[in-house]
Scaffold this motif. Structure first.
Motif, short mmCIF file in Angstrom:
data_model
loop_
_atom_site.label_atom_id
_atom_site.label_comp_id
_atom_site.label_asym_id
_atom_site.label_seq_id
_atom_site.Cartn_x
_atom_site.Cartn_y
_atom_site.Cartn_z
N GLU A 333 62.03 58.71 1.06
CA GLU A 333 62.98 57.35 0.67
C GLU A 333 62.38 56.27 1.75
O GLU A 333 62.53 55.16 1.08
N GLU A 574 56.29 53.64 -20.78
CA GLU A 574 56.92 54.30 -19.49
C GLU A 574 55.55 54.85 -18.93
O GLU A 574 54.59 55.18 -19.49
N LYS A 663 59.93 66.14 -7.63
CA LYS A 663 61.33 66.53 -7.55
C LYS A 663 61.65 67.10 -8.78
O LYS A 663 61.19 66.87 -9.85
N ILE A 680 59.56 59.62 -7.81
CA ILE A 680 59.82 58.17 -7.62
C ILE A 680 58.47 57.30 -7.18
O ILE A 680 57.81 57.81 -6.26
N ARG A 685 61.35 53.06 -9.06
CA ARG A 685 61.59 53.79 -10.27
C ARG A 685 61.12 55.08 -10.51
O ARG A 685 60.28 55.79 -9.93
N VAL A 686 61.80 55.72 -11.42
CA VAL A 686 61.69 57.19 -11.79
C VAL A 686 60.49 57.40 -12.90
O VAL A 686 60.57 56.50 -13.73
N GLN B 32 68.18 50.87 -13.11
CA GLN B 32 67.03 50.97 -13.78
C GLN B 32 66.97 52.29 -14.13
O GLN B 32 66.97 53.26 -13.25
N THR B 33 66.71 52.68 -15.66
CA THR B 33 66.71 54.21 -15.93
C THR B 33 65.57 54.27 -16.66
O THR B 33 64.82 53.57 -17.15
N THR B 34 65.03 55.63 -16.35
CA THR B 34 63.74 55.99 -16.95
C THR B 34 63.97 56.81 -18.08
O THR B 34 64.66 58.06 -17.87
N LEU B 46 66.89 58.71 -16.48
CA LEU B 46 66.84 59.34 -14.79
C LEU B 46 67.02 58.06 -14.05
O LEU B 46 66.35 56.90 -14.45
N ILE B 47 67.61 58.00 -12.98
CA ILE B 47 67.78 56.89 -12.08
C ILE B 47 67.72 57.40 -10.57
O ILE B 47 67.71 58.55 -10.40
N ASN B 48 67.23 56.45 -10.06
CA ASN B 48 66.81 57.04 -8.44
C ASN B 48 67.95 56.57 -7.57
O ASN B 48 68.46 55.19 -7.29
N ARG B 50 68.90 56.57 -4.19
CA ARG B 50 68.36 56.62 -2.74
C ARG B 50 67.26 57.82 -2.59
O ARG B 50 67.98 58.66 -1.66
N GLY B 51 66.58 57.98 -3.48
CA GLY B 51 65.50 59.04 -3.29
C GLY B 51 65.95 60.26 -3.96
O GLY B 51 65.04 61.25 -4.03
N GLU B 52 67.20 60.57 -4.58
CA GLU B 52 67.42 61.62 -5.42
C GLU B 52 67.44 61.37 -6.79
O GLU B 52 67.51 60.12 -6.98
N ILE B 53 66.94 61.86 -7.56
CA ILE B 53 66.70 61.76 -9.08
C ILE B 53 68.04 62.31 -9.71
O ILE B 53 68.12 63.70 -9.69
N THR B 55 70.40 62.19 -13.12
CA THR B 55 70.40 62.42 -14.53
C THR B 55 71.56 61.27 -15.23
O THR B 55 72.50 61.58 -14.53
N VAL B 85 75.40 63.96 -11.17
CA VAL B 85 75.07 63.29 -12.52
C VAL B 85 75.86 61.99 -12.62
O VAL B 85 76.85 61.78 -12.26
#
Lengths: 872, 143
Positions: A333, A574, A663, A680, A685-686, B32-34, B46-48, B50-53, B55, B85
């Motif tokens: 992070e 994407e 991840k 990430i 962004r993911v 922002q979602t992927t 998927l959103i970020n 703080r480093g966790e992914i 859903t 989630v």
């Protein structure tokens, strides 16, 4: 689980690991009371704690072992291979019980009564008293019997009668010498020693060094008996071994200096002697004074000694791996935050940018430091191997010495776990198949004792691990014969392969050259699994073998799994990450070429890559996302390889390679085969990580039904794999009564013609094809001997074979599929012409079409090649 | 006498919903979602976090409502066992304290998927507040 129990388990496992190593070391050199003391302590700790926690069975087993050990320690008898085996069995038993405690909180329902009985029996009888055994050896007993009693390692090492005799001669003398030593030191190991002039305990201490000296010349043998005549005399025995129970015995300065090759053992013995005669200086000073070494080397040894002692002190903290993982995540992070800041830092003033620079640097270092916390020396895996080798060598009646180099080489914990099983298998293989039986080795002019060498070192960001043996090597001819016998290679094909390629065949699934299936190896599920597992963590395996000289297996693995190099592509707006391990090459097809360069076989796009048809998968279509607008400027084909199948992934754009942190996907999305995980990106962004195998299946490049076969055949190395699999076009004829396969290499195009396009030229049915005449052959008429005429159908599916003037069209009822498979032709199908044989493809029997024969039999040779302009 | 509960409330497609504050990890602005191709349609992406992914689930779809317009949606991040989630909602309301006495099983008028995903309704003075069944709402669809 209870915290105390958990602590107990962790501690006990560590103890057991050390026990294994200590027992083996002690067997090698029974004159190390420090080892015996360490073993005793480990067992004692386990016994004590499990008694406290109420694991009665475990306590019982540990208790008898402790009793046996205490007798060993008290010198009532010495360690024999028999006792060592029993104690190693005990270690296994304790391990099993610990596993059971871990699993269900009890020490299991295993019955260890025979082990207990064995240990008790040994405790009663012990090894035979040492001195008589030595005499026995002297009276002409074989080296083996000497090995089983007095001087096991020495005899095992050399197995020569001369050395065994030397040991035996030294035998009678050494106990007395030892008693002498005892008298001088004034440290009674046991009360019994004084009463019994031939004290076996001290034999263990003094015997081995005496052997060494005696083997060096007559000097030792002469001196030892002298000592024996003056048991209580002042003349001390030369070795002056550490008193039993001295924990520092293993890292005495003298020994370290000998190990480092700075001084000879004789010099150390002399120095010890001098010390006992009243020289009160430290051994290093004595040695320097004697001119045996210099101060620098002594300092170096002192440093090494400090390190060795330091490793058992409290300089380390036990940390839960979960905590390290959390730390790792936090660092990732931080790195991302850093990256985001860096993107904006250009606009800041100089002070700020200087700070960013430092932040950047610190973050990088921090990341490295955290990565390091997960690093473990490869010794953690290797430490098990001497035991594995010992047991196996004993079971096979072989003599094997294990040598390790670079055991401090560090690897990520996850990788350490991942290579444990593959390496164990390789080692077992080396002992079982590689190293020959002693008599064979002697006959081949090699020392009876085989030599297994493990080597690890860092090289260009990877860890190399080599396992080499000096055994019989791999015979390429035998591999060839076996591969042909197992149907892994055709006879003709096998002739084309070089020795190296043949040797690499041992990684094929279903391959095993062991003439005899042992309980160790030879089931043919070994090396291919080794290779798959190593490749799974991004590593490679290579094997080199010299017949009669030995085999070296080389494994290259990445340092860490925490980040993987990935290739970033864009599709449908994407970004996706592709593990670089799957990447073969990139092909860019310019817009003006893309129409002609990418061809179409019945809806299946292919690209001709250096003469081979590369099946293509469009990423946007496969994922069901909107791709780039029509008329895309250029196409990028990412050539990927998975399970030795190569295919091209068509993407909108290729970006860059990046180190990514993998991840896991959440509950809702983890079932999608096309994705292996997510990561990430630098901008926060993911991005999804593509699962190349899943993608290949989704795109039908690798058949769903063949997934198992594909996984099993994952092992083909390079060239032969591509040759071994054939791309086939599966077609059906005569209303699907029959399924036929045409090698894709023979197929130029697939076409559909309306029924009324048929024309007749001579005796043949033809169609206009461009500006040429394409003679048609009804495939079902040829192979099924019958079927109706071509006319009267509304539409014809035609497989075009050959190019230009020599094209022929084969009329089929339906094009079913394209498969890429290893085909084993099982003989010609009876009664049908035009068939090359049958094969099992996707679980069904499919006839293989022999196109040349069909063309010949159709009698259209006159048409084929007759270049006629069609007059419209 | 029923105990008082604190609910985090939000609005989705005109429905006022609430979940127990104990389930809510945090509430986020639009992220922002992927998008995840091939995933079930209720997966917004998927959103970020703080480093966790994490859903993100489209609660509108989950409830069988029509898809949201262009308006960016707020995230209500709930914890589901080990995993977090995010539920995408139209609007975040305030945290309200409700009494168990005001609780009733789902009214007959609520139908379709919504009925399955709510445990019941709290009769507040000004409106009905539907209690979302977090377990069901977050369970992956079998489809």
């Amino acid at each position: 689980m209870d915290e105390i129990v958990e602590e107990f388990l962790v501690e006990s496992y560590e103890n057991l690991d050390r026990l294994d190593a200590d027992l083996l070391a002690l067997e090698e050199d029974p004159s190390r009371p420090d080892l015996l003391a360490s073993i005793f302590r480990s067992i004692h700790t386990i016994k004590g704690t499990c008694g406290f926690l109420g694991y009665a069975k475990l306590e019982r087993v540990a208790h008898v072992a402790e009793s046996l050990l205490s007798r060993l320690r008290d010198g009532q008898f010495m360690l024999t291979p028999e006792i060592a085996t029993a104690l190693l069995r005990l270690v296994d038993a304790v391990r099993l019980m610990l596993a059971s405690i871990e699993a269900n909180g009890t020490d299991g329902d295993g019955d260890w009564s025979d082990l207990v009985a064995q240990l008790e029996a040994l405790q009663q009888s012990g090894g035979s008293p040492a001195a008589p055994a030595a005499t026995e050896a002297a009276s002409g007993a074989t080296a083996v019997s000497a090995a089983s009693t007095a001087s096991a390692p020495a005899a095992l090492r050399a197995a020569g009668a001369v050395e065994a005799l030397a040991g035996a001669v030294a035998g009678p003398g050494s106990p007395a010498a030892a008693v002498g030593a005892q008298a001088v030191n004034g440290t009674g190991a046991s009360g019994g020693a004084g009463g019994n002039p031939i004290s076996p305990v001290l034999l263990a201490d003094a015997g081995a060094p005496a052997n060494r000296v005696s083997a060096n010349g007559s000097d030792g043998t002469a001196r030892a008996p002298t000592a024996s005549f003056e048991p209580g005399g002042a003349l001390p025995a030369e070795p002056a071994p550490a008193p039993a129970g001295d924990p520092d015995g293993g890292d005495r300065l003298g020994e370290l200096l000998v190990a480092a090759g700075s001084v000879t053992s004789e010099a150390v013995i002399l120095a010890n002697y001098a010390q006992q005669l009243g020289d009160e200086r430290r051994i290093g000073e004595v040695l320097v004074d004697h001119g045996a070494t210099n101060q620098d080397e002594v300092n170096e040894a002192l440093q090494a000694q400090k390190e060795r002692r330091g490793s058992v002190s409290d300089s380390s903290v036990r940390v839960d791996v979960g905590l390290l993982d959390d730390l790792m995540n936090l660092v990732s992070e931080l790195v991302l935050a850093r990256n985001q800041i860096l993107q904006h830092s250009a606009s800041r003033d100089t002070v700020a940018s200087g700070t960013f620079q430092r932040l950047n640097l610190i973050t990088t270092e921090f990341q490295e430091a955290v990565m390091k916390t997960r690093m473990q020396p490869i010794r953690n895996v290797w430490s098990k191997f001497p035991r594995v080798v010992r047991d196996l060598a004993m079971a096979c009646g072989k003599q094997v010495r294990v040598e390790m180099e670079g055991e401090h080489t560090e690897l990520d914990k996850a990788i350490i776990e991942a290579i444990r099983d593959p390496l164990t298998h390789v080692i077992r293989n080396a002992v079982d198949h590689g190293i020959e039986a002693p008599e064979k080795r002697l006959a081949a002019g090699k020392p009876a004792e085989g030599h297994l060498r493990l080597r690890a070192y860092h090289e260009s960001g990877q860890v190399n691990i080599e396992v080499s043996d000096d055994g019989r090597g791999i015979d390429p001819e035998r591999v060839r014969a076996k591969a042909v016998e197992r149907g892994l290679l055709t006879e003709a094909h096998s002739r084309e392969l070089g020795e190296r390629e043949l040797v690499a065949m041992i990684f094929s699934p279903g391959f095993s050259t062991a003439e005899q299936v042992t309980n160790v190896s030879g089931r043919g599920v070994g090396m291919d699994v080794v290779k798959t597992n190593i490749e799974k963590i991004g590593g490679t395996v290579d094997i080199q073998s010299e017949l009669g000289r030995g085999t070296t297996l080389k494994v290259k693995i990445p340092l860490t799994l925490a980040t993987i190099p990935a290739f970033i592509v864009t599709s449908g707006g994407e970004r996706y990450a592709i593990p670089q391990a799957n990447l073969v090459e990139l092909v860019r097809v310019e817009a003006d070429q893309s129409d002609s360069a990418i061809e179409d076989i019945h809806g299946a796009p292919v690209y001709r890559l250096r003469g081979r048809l590369l099946p293509l998968v469009y990423l946007d279509e496969t994922l069901g996302v909107a791709g780039a607008p029509e008329g895309r400027s250029a196409v990028s084909i990412v050539v990927l390889k998975v399970n030795d199948r190569t295919f091209g992934l068509v993407v909108d754009d290729v970006n860059d390679t990046e180190e990514i942190v993998v991840k896991a996907l959440g509950e809702h999305v983890k079932g999608i085969p096309a994705f292996a995980g997510a990561t990430i990106m630098g901008d926060g962004r993911v991005a999804l990580i593509l699962d190349v195998l899943g993608l290949a299946r989704q795109g039908h490049v690798v058949g769903e039904q063949r997934s198992d076969a594909a996984a099993a055949s994952a092992m083909h190395g390079g060239a032969q794999a591509e040759d071994a699999t054939t791309s086939l076009l599966i077609v059906a004829t005569a209303h699907r009564r029959r399924t036929l396969a045409i090698p894709l290499a023979e197929v130029t195009r697939l076409e559909k013609f309306p029924g009324d396009a048929l024309e007749v030229a001579g005796h043949h049915t033809v169609v206009r094809y461009g500006n040429r005449i394409l003679p048609l052959v009804d495939l079902s008429a040829m192979v099924d001997a019958g079927s109706g005429s071509l006319s009267g159908r509304t539409q014809l599916n035609v497989v075009v074979h050959g190019t230009g003037e020599s094209s022929v069209g084969l009329v089929v009822d339906e094009v079913v599929d394209i498969v890429q498979e290893r085909v084993e032709v099982q003989g010609a199908s009876a009664g049908s012409s035009g068939l090359a044989g049958a094969a099992i493809i996707r679980g069904g029997v499919v006839d293989l079409v022999d196109i040349e024969q069909i063309v010949a039999e159709a009698g259209i040779a006159d048409l084929v090649g007759a270049a006629e302009e069609v007059v419209a | 006498m029923g105990a008082d509960r604190q609910l985090c409330t939000f609005v989705v497609g005109g429905l006022h919903l609430g979940v127990g504050v104990e389930h809510v990890a945090e509430v986020l602005r639009p992220q922002q979602t992927t998008a995840v191709p091939l995933a079930h349609e209720e997966v917004a992406g998927l959103i970020n976090l703080r480093g966790e992914i994490v859903t993100a689930l489209d609660l509108r779809r989950r409830l069988g409502l029509e898809a949201a317009g262009e308006e960016p949606q707020m995230n209500v991040v709930l914890t589901m066992g080990e995993e977090a989630v995010s539920l995408l909602v139209d609007e975040i309301g305030e945290v309200v304290t409700v009494s168990e006495d005001d609780f009733e099983p789902p009214p007959e008028t609520v139908a379709g998927p919504t009925r399955e995903l709510i445990l019941g309704a709290f009769k507040l003075d000004e409106r009905l507040l539907l209690l979302l069944d977090t377990e069901r709402a977050l369970a992956p669809s079998s489809a």
